[in-house]
Motif scaffolding. Sequence first.
Motif, PDB file in Angstrom:
ATOM      1  N   ILE A 173       0.843  -1.196   0.000  1.00  0.00           N
ATOM      2  CA  ILE A 173       0.000   0.000   0.000  1.00  0.00           C
ATOM      3  C   ILE A 173       0.877   1.245   0.000  1.00  0.00           C
ATOM      4  CG2 ILE A 173      -1.748   1.303   1.296  1.00  0.00           C
ATOM      5  CD1 ILE A 173      -2.727  -1.578   2.163  1.00  0.00           C
ATOM      6  N   ILE A 174       0.698   2.058  -1.024  1.00  0.00           N
ATOM      7  CA  ILE A 174       1.546   3.245  -1.225  1.00  0.00           C
ATOM      8  C   ILE A 174       0.925   4.467  -0.566  1.00  0.00           C
ATOM      9  CG2 ILE A 174       2.489   4.805  -3.000  1.00  0.00           C
ATOM     10  CD1 ILE A 174       3.743   2.039  -3.016  1.00  0.00           C
ATOM     11  N   SER A 175      -0.365   4.616  -0.710  1.00  0.00           N
ATOM     12  CA  SER A 175      -1.033   5.804  -0.192  1.00  0.00           C
ATOM     13  C   SER A 175      -2.430   5.386   0.233  1.00  0.00           C
ATOM     14  CB  SER A 175      -1.080   6.887  -1.277  1.00  0.00           C
ATOM     15  OG  SER A 175      -1.871   7.972  -0.876  1.00  0.00           O
ATOM     16  N   LYS A 176      -2.705   5.537   1.530  1.00  0.00           N
ATOM     17  CA  LYS A 176      -3.930   5.011   2.119  1.00  0.00           C
ATOM     18  C   LYS A 176      -4.964   6.129   2.206  1.00  0.00           C
ATOM     19  CE  LYS A 176      -4.865   1.577   5.628  1.00  0.00           C
ATOM     20  NZ  LYS A 176      -4.166   0.473   6.272  1.00  0.00           N
ATOM     21  N   VAL A 177      -6.155   5.867   1.706  1.00  0.00           N
ATOM     22  CA  VAL A 177      -7.243   6.830   1.862  1.00  0.00           C
ATOM     23  C   VAL A 177      -7.779   6.708   3.272  1.00  0.00           C
ATOM     24  CG1 VAL A 177      -9.566   7.462   1.100  1.00  0.00           C
ATOM     25  CG2 VAL A 177      -7.841   6.768  -0.574  1.00  0.00           C
ATOM     26  N   LYS A 178      -7.900   7.876   3.950  1.00  0.00           N
ATOM     27  CA  LYS A 178      -8.314   7.831   5.350  1.00  0.00           C
ATOM     28  C   LYS A 178      -9.785   8.152   5.560  1.00  0.00           C
ATOM     29  CE  LYS A 178      -3.604   8.304   6.584  1.00  0.00           C
ATOM     30  NZ  LYS A 178      -2.519   9.227   6.312  1.00  0.00           N
ATOM     31  N   SER A 179     -10.306   9.083   4.767  1.00  0.00           N
ATOM     32  CA  SER A 179     -11.736   9.386   4.920  1.00  0.00           C
ATOM     33  C   SER A 179     -12.497   8.763   3.751  1.00  0.00           C
ATOM     34  CB  SER A 179     -11.957  10.893   4.965  1.00  0.00           C
ATOM     35  OG  SER A 179     -11.062  11.559   4.123  1.00  0.00           O
ATOM     36  N   PRO A 180     -13.732   8.290   4.009  1.00  0.00           N
ATOM     37  CA  PRO A 180     -14.471   7.643   2.915  1.00  0.00           C
ATOM     38  C   PRO A 180     -14.804   8.643   1.811  1.00  0.00           C
ATOM     39  CG  PRO A 180     -15.864   7.935   4.862  1.00  0.00           C
ATOM     40  CD  PRO A 180     -14.500   8.357   5.255  1.00  0.00           C
ATOM     41  N   LEU A 181     -14.901   8.162   0.580  1.00  0.00           N
ATOM     42  CA  LEU A 181     -15.267   9.011  -0.554  1.00  0.00           C
ATOM     43  C   LEU A 181     -16.686   9.539  -0.365  1.00  0.00           C
ATOM     44  CD1 LEU A 181     -13.943   6.995  -3.616  1.00  0.00           C
ATOM     45  CD2 LEU A 181     -12.783   8.750  -2.279  1.00  0.00           C
ATOM     46  N   LYS A 182     -16.914  10.769  -0.826  1.00  0.00           N
ATOM     47  CA  LYS A 182     -18.236  11.368  -0.672  1.00  0.00           C
ATOM     48  C   LYS A 182     -19.180  10.921  -1.786  1.00  0.00           C
ATOM     49  CE  LYS A 182     -15.976  15.435   1.239  1.00  0.00           C
ATOM     50  NZ  LYS A 182     -15.387  16.699   0.783  1.00  0.00           N
ATOM     51  N   ILE A 183     -18.638  10.240  -2.775  1.00  0.00           N
ATOM     52  CA  ILE A 183     -19.430   9.866  -3.940  1.00  0.00           C
ATOM     53  C   ILE A 183     -18.868   8.577  -4.514  1.00  0.00           C
ATOM     54  CG2 ILE A 183     -18.013  11.366  -5.432  1.00  0.00           C
ATOM     55  CD1 ILE A 183     -20.603  12.080  -6.935  1.00  0.00           C
ATOM     56  N   GLU A 184     -19.747   7.692  -4.951  1.00  0.00           N
ATOM     57  CA  GLU A 184     -19.283   6.394  -5.463  1.00  0.00           C
ATOM     58  C   GLU A 184     -18.804   6.534  -6.896  1.00  0.00           C
ATOM     59  OE1 GLU A 184     -21.223   2.462  -4.084  1.00  0.00           O
ATOM     60  OE2 GLU A 184     -22.845   3.940  -4.276  1.00  0.00           O
ATOM     61  N   ILE A 185     -17.508   6.633  -7.076  1.00  0.00           N
ATOM     62  CA  ILE A 185     -17.014   6.919  -8.416  1.00  0.00           C
ATOM     63  C   ILE A 185     -16.784   5.660  -9.231  1.00  0.00           C
ATOM     64  CG2 ILE A 185     -15.971   9.122  -7.767  1.00  0.00           C
ATOM     65  CD1 ILE A 185     -13.267   7.467  -8.086  1.00  0.00           C
ATOM     66  N   ASN A 186     -16.987   4.479  -8.645  1.00  0.00           N
ATOM     67  CA  ASN A 186     -16.875   3.275  -9.467  1.00  0.00           C
ATOM     68  C   ASN A 186     -18.215   2.868 -10.079  1.00  0.00           C
ATOM     69  OD1 ASN A 186     -18.044   2.262  -7.160  1.00  0.00           O
ATOM     70  ND2 ASN A 186     -16.114   1.406  -6.381  1.00  0.00           N
ATOM     71  N   LYS A 187     -19.218   3.717  -9.901  1.00  0.00           N
ATOM     72  CA  LYS A 187     -20.484   3.587 -10.648  1.00  0.00           C
ATOM     73  C   LYS A 187     -20.429   4.602 -11.800  1.00  0.00           C
ATOM     74  CE  LYS A 187     -22.488   0.748  -7.735  1.00  0.00           C
ATOM     75  NZ  LYS A 187     -22.474   1.088  -6.308  1.00  0.00           N
ATOM     76  N   PRO A 188     -21.145   4.323 -12.904  1.00  0.00           N
ATOM     77  CA  PRO A 188     -21.106   5.289 -14.017  1.00  0.00           C
ATOM     78  C   PRO A 188     -21.551   6.687 -13.581  1.00  0.00           C
ATOM     79  CG  PRO A 188     -22.120   3.236 -14.721  1.00  0.00           C
ATOM     80  CD  PRO A 188     -21.931   3.133 -13.231  1.00  0.00           C
ATOM     81  N   ILE A 189     -20.737   7.701 -13.877  1.00  0.00           N
ATOM     82  CA  ILE A 189     -21.106   9.087 -13.580  1.00  0.00           C
ATOM     83  C   ILE A 189     -21.091   9.862 -14.884  1.00  0.00           C
ATOM     84  CG2 ILE A 189     -20.585  11.181 -12.278  1.00  0.00           C
ATOM     85  CD1 ILE A 189     -19.146   9.531 -10.244  1.00  0.00           C
ATOM     86  N   ILE A 190     -22.277  10.145 -15.379  1.00  0.00           N
ATOM     87  CA  ILE A 190     -22.393  10.917 -16.618  1.00  0.00           C
ATOM     88  C   ILE A 190     -23.784  11.540 -16.632  1.00  0.00           C
ATOM     89  CG2 ILE A 190     -23.104   8.842 -17.938  1.00  0.00           C
ATOM     90  CD1 ILE A 190     -20.910  11.320 -19.610  1.00  0.00           C
TER      91      ILE A 190
END
Lengths: 433, 433
Positions: free
Chosen positions: A91-108
């Motif tokens: 692990i190179i860089s750990k995300v500490k706070s959860p994402l505010k938006i689910e970006i692995n769902k289609p966003i368009i």
Amino acid sequence: MKRILSKDLKNHIGETILIKGYIHQKRIMGSINFILLRDKDGIVQIVVKDKKEISKIKDTMDESVIEVIGDCIKEDRSVNGVEIHNPKIKIISKVKSPLKIEINKPIINANIDTILDNRAIVLRSLQQRSIFKIQSTMANAYRDYCLSLGATEIFVPTIVGNATEGGSELFKIKYYDKAAYLAQSAQLYKQTMVAIYEKVFSIAHSYRAEKFGTSRHTSEFIQYEWEMGFIDSYKDIINFGINVIKYIKDKVEENNKEDLSILKKELPLLPSDIPVIKLSEALDLIFQERGIDHRGQGDLNPEDEKMICEISKDKYGSDLIVITHYPTSKRAFYTMPDPKNPEETLSFDFILRGEEIVSGSQRIHDYELLKEAIIKKGLDPNDFENFLEIFKFGMPEEGGLGMGLERLTQQFLSLQNIREATLFPRDVKRLTP
Amino acid sequence: MKRILSKDLKNHIGETILIKGYIHQKRIMGSINFILLRDKDGIVQIVVKDKKEISKIKDTMDESVIEVIGDCIKEDRSVNGVEIHNPKIKIISKVKSPLKIEINKPIINANIDTILDNRAIVLRSLQQRSIFKIQSTMANAYRDYCLSLGATEIFVPTIVGNATEGGSELFKIKYYDKAAYLAQSAQLYKQTMVAIYEKVFSIAHSYRAEKFGTSRHTSEFIQYEWEMGFIDSYKDIINFGINVIKYIKDKVEENNKEDLSILKKELPLLPSDIPVIKLSEALDLIFQERGIDHRGQGDLNPEDEKMICEISKDKYGSDLIVITHYPTSKRAFYTMPDPKNPEETLSFDFILRGEEIVSGSQRIHDYELLKEAIIKKGLDPNDFENFLEIFKFGMPEEGGLGMGLERLTQQFLSLQNIREATLFPRDVKRLTP
């Protein structure tokens, strides 16, 4: 060990390889687990069975940066036709706070405020990043085409002493002890430079203090500028515009197949003959086909632009239509009047999928005529001294056009709002990030 | 009849041809007269003997636009190896007031105010137009090189809500009911985008409210921006910088032979091994070679930069030298400290022919370290919220550089003043044209 990009993995089947990227998505299911790793060009699936490795990623949030050494295995059911087995994860860089938006769902075409309030994160989604990969291709295609015609690229200032277009909607700058403004267009500069290089282009920043947040306007945008001298007629400029748009489409088709498929978008229909009609003919057509009488209004309003494109698609199989001969009263003072009818100008707009994306014209190249035109518009020639100056010293017949980079991106990809085609939009509400 | 450009005339010997352009120079001698006609790519001599034709041009001033139909004759003593005989001349655009400056004489490194007060006319001179033809080549070479590495071009706003660099010298804009500023750099945006495309570039406008009119600074300039992720070390970025400058030099040599010969300029010496030394070593070298002791000053002043380049040329045969490891106290907060000695940074400047043209570094990519670095500089992390935000969501090791387009042009062509490498310069005195 040399890092391999996901798109190149298919050439390394059977090898132990190193990949680096972001955790796009995880499925922690117990004994068998999956990570989708995203890198600059694509995605690859990693199969994690080893308990020690599972424990590393179990609580590691999406978008954390990881390095993985593992076996590259042929797997036709998986993306890219490969999978990574027996991974060793770092692990190179750990995300500490959860994402505010689910970006692995289609966003368009999602809610534009949600997109922009989370811009830096949303751009990581496959759809949003594809938009601006395509925009990069478009910009470079534009330049390549201009260069292929022997044109010279120019870099023009954005800080100006006064308004070339004579319009309002200017942003004022405190410039040392003087007042200055942000440029509305590169008009003065490209016309100056046409006397030097004959064909010039620029990718210039333009500014309008638009008070309303419409889906078609922002306060800062990029204009593809073009200006050419020694023309035979305004039609030379229309032809340039049509050809460059076709060239851009070809390059996007060639370079961004995957992005188009991620976006599920079709590029505009551009047949070999693009319809070019006068404004008066366009208004007649709208009346004939739709029964709406806007004849005499001397312009197309946004609804007319939508209708004329629908008609163009039905009649000519073209998503693009060129409208010419706007009235002198509606165009900038420097627009050449039609010698056959000085009430009309040798001007044009390109309407693509219902939206104006190009505006251009032949210009008045004679000093005296230009001065007269300024006065006729009720403006003061003294305010246009720098502009007039360039016509004192020998100018050929010339003309040019401006094409909005974001508008073109928006219409190529049928996006609802121009802000979705602008990396970091600026408008009356939005000044960050 | 199709117009022929001067550079193509050699393929039309023996034919009657049409040429169009500007009267660059005239010699009216009585029975035999000469016009030098200038078009976008060159010059051709027209021999005028017919009395009617002589009378047309006798009182027509230089820079008037003409069309000429005549015989294209082989003439080895003339430019392009051809001359036009038996011309029929048509005057397209007549100059009415005399030129304020003789632009058919060489204009290069002349008085900068004379050049800029007559910018639109002076640019027509062969020397001045060659400068910006070369600049066009340079810009496109930069982009081609970046694209060849799989990078994505990004377009970033120039209107910003606050100062990324935390510096003064900002231009303030009245932005609707808010205050905004003109961007000092694209730093925030290129670092945001490196998380998306891994390698990004931009040709961005930058602004500094420089209070002094030095020959090295203007208020608005163009920066070639570069940022890349997943680097092994800051050396990856130095290598990018060296390679792109070499590529630009190659392209100028390839495309602008004639411009270089008009300008009588030699491009910089760039041997295969460009020297890369630490700042402390550079100051030692200056002390050893010149007896001037600036050790411990923690930076190079303009005189040091000149000396270190002279030493580099003598010792390594290179006009370019890369200086690394500037002190942490002298660089922006986001610069990565050297883990071996946190008083020094993994940063660098490129000095070309005595002038800094590139500045860059590895960046701090960890949120907590970055916050600490902001505080250490005496700045308030709350002012950098947008900037910090991007490091919350997974960032690889990364770094980048900025290179001034005008600076690079100036140093490639050994111009005395950066304004001569800027089409329409903006500074404390100059806001027009």
